[in-house]
Write a protein that holds these residues in place. Structure first.
Motif, PDB file in Angstrom:
ATOM      1  N   GLU A 188      54.103   6.894  83.132  1.00  0.00           N
ATOM      2  CA  GLU A 188      55.143   6.231  82.132  1.00  0.00           C
ATOM      3  C   GLU A 188      54.831   4.836  82.702  1.00  0.00           C
ATOM      4  OE1 GLU A 188      59.936   5.852  82.312  1.00  0.00           O
ATOM      5  OE2 GLU A 188      58.956   7.022  83.960  1.00  0.00           O
ATOM      6  N   GLN A 227      47.265  14.041  88.661  1.00  0.00           N
ATOM      7  CA  GLN A 227      48.062  14.730  88.656  1.00  0.00           C
ATOM      8  C   GLN A 227      47.895  16.582  88.557  1.00  0.00           C
ATOM      9  OE1 GLN A 227      50.240  13.238  85.836  1.00  0.00           O
ATOM     10  NE2 GLN A 227      51.675  11.994  86.740  1.00  0.00           N
ATOM     11  N   ARG A 252      49.110  19.372  91.706  1.00  0.00           N
ATOM     12  CA  ARG A 252      49.565  19.650  90.647  1.00  0.00           C
ATOM     13  C   ARG A 252      49.128  21.205  91.969  1.00  0.00           C
ATOM     14  NH1 ARG A 252      50.646  18.090  86.362  1.00  0.00           N
ATOM     15  NH2 ARG A 252      53.445  16.409  85.973  1.00  0.00           N
ATOM     16  N   TRP A 271      54.774  14.643  97.735  1.00  0.00           N
ATOM     17  CA  TRP A 271      55.775  14.360  96.610  1.00  0.00           C
ATOM     18  C   TRP A 271      55.380  13.279  96.222  1.00  0.00           C
ATOM     19  CZ3 TRP A 271      55.664  18.231  93.922  1.00  0.00           C
ATOM     20  CH2 TRP A 271      55.970  19.901  94.321  1.00  0.00           C
ATOM     21  N   SER A 272      55.535  12.749  97.239  1.00  0.00           N
ATOM     22  CA  SER A 272      55.594  10.787  96.894  1.00  0.00           C
ATOM     23  C   SER A 272      54.197  10.331  96.010  1.00  0.00           C
ATOM     24  CB  SER A 272      55.158   9.626  98.252  1.00  0.00           C
ATOM     25  OG  SER A 272      54.264  10.004  98.747  1.00  0.00           O
ATOM     26  N   ASP A 273      52.985  11.087  96.546  1.00  0.00           N
ATOM     27  CA  ASP A 273      51.368  11.350  95.632  1.00  0.00           C
ATOM     28  C   ASP A 273      51.876  11.286  93.895  1.00  0.00           C
ATOM     29  OD1 ASP A 273      49.976  10.462  97.495  1.00  0.00           O
ATOM     30  OD2 ASP A 273      49.597  12.280  98.440  1.00  0.00           O
ATOM     31  N   LEU A 274      52.382  12.149  93.757  1.00  0.00           N
ATOM     32  CA  LEU A 274      52.838  13.376  92.488  1.00  0.00           C
ATOM     33  C   LEU A 274      53.885  11.798  91.635  1.00  0.00           C
ATOM     34  CD1 LEU A 274      52.528  14.365  90.085  1.00  0.00           C
ATOM     35  CD2 LEU A 274      54.367  16.782  91.823  1.00  0.00           C
ATOM     36  N   ALA A 275      55.242  11.648  93.042  1.00  0.00           N
ATOM     37  CA  ALA A 275      56.059  10.807  91.968  1.00  0.00           C
ATOM     38  C   ALA A 275      54.938   9.032  91.725  1.00  0.00           C
ATOM     39  CB  ALA A 275      57.341  10.965  93.411  1.00  0.00           C
ATOM     40  N   ASN A 276      54.833   8.919  92.606  1.00  0.00           N
ATOM     41  CA  ASN A 276      53.549   7.281  92.050  1.00  0.00           C
ATOM     42  C   ASN A 276      52.970   7.807  90.903  1.00  0.00           C
ATOM     43  OD1 ASN A 276      55.256   6.430  94.125  1.00  0.00           O
ATOM     44  ND2 ASN A 276      53.079   6.520  95.578  1.00  0.00           N
ATOM     45  N   ASN A 277      51.787   8.943  90.917  1.00  0.00           N
ATOM     46  CA  ASN A 277      50.939   9.167  89.779  1.00  0.00           C
ATOM     47  C   ASN A 277      51.950   8.964  88.499  1.00  0.00           C
ATOM     48  OD1 ASN A 277      48.894   9.268  91.394  1.00  0.00           O
ATOM     49  ND2 ASN A 277      48.273  11.133  90.979  1.00  0.00           N
ATOM     50  N   MET A 278      53.403   9.830  88.996  1.00  0.00           N
ATOM     51  CA  MET A 278      53.998  10.080  87.696  1.00  0.00           C
ATOM     52  C   MET A 278      54.563   8.816  87.596  1.00  0.00           C
ATOM     53  SD  MET A 278      55.883  13.661  88.307  1.00  0.00           S
ATOM     54  CE  MET A 278      57.028  14.357  87.073  1.00  0.00           C
ATOM     55  N   ARG A 279      54.769   8.202  87.797  1.00  0.00           N
ATOM     56  CA  ARG A 279      55.882   6.933  87.570  1.00  0.00           C
ATOM     57  C   ARG A 279      54.662   5.889  86.438  1.00  0.00           C
ATOM     58  NH1 ARG A 279      58.163   7.277  92.584  1.00  0.00           N
ATOM     59  NH2 ARG A 279      57.297   6.316  93.491  1.00  0.00           N
TER      60      ARG A 279
END
Length: 128
Positions: free
Chosen positions: A24, A118, A122, A13-21
């Motif tokens: 943004e 992303q 997913r 999940w940290s990979d996805l969170a990093n990509n999302m940040r």
């Protein structure tokens, strides 16, 4: 991505969170560049007209200073210090506009790649 015991890298999940940040951040950057990109497009699109206008001003100045023919006025205009300065200024504006365009396009492409990444992450989470 974290790896586990010489197997394929499994996303967390940290990979996805990093990509999302990062997505943004890139979206905010693109939004902040809209006005400067519009200005850059205008400079790029009208560069030829701006150069012609500078030459025209220099030709008129040559006629006012006594040039007796069109070709002589154009020759004097192209060799004038003012015309050379105008061309340098226009070249600087054009180069700055190209840098803005390049930065905007690079940021846009990075954002598209990140969104694709992303989507892939997913899909990988669905398989886990």
């Amino acid at each position: 991505m974290k790896s586990s015991d010489k197997t394929a890298q499994v996303p967390d999940w940290s990979d996805l969170a990093n990509n999302m940040r990062e997505a943004e951040r890139l979206s905010i950057k693109l939004t902040s560049m809209v006005e400067s990109m519009a200005d850059a497009r205008m400079v790029i699109e009208f560069d030829t007209e701006r150069r012609k206008s500078a030459l025209s001003r220099a030709v008129i100045a040559a006629f006012k200073s006594g040039a007796d023919s069109t070709s002589r006025a154009e020759h004097e205009a192209r060799s004038s210090v003012q015309f050379e300065e105008d061309m340098r200024t226009l070249a600087k504006h054009y180069a700055a506009a190209e840098r803005v365009r390049l930065d905007y396009e690079t940021t846009r492409i990075r954002l598209e790649v990140l969104r694709s990444s992303q989507s892939t992450l997913r899909e990988q989470f669905k398989e886990i």
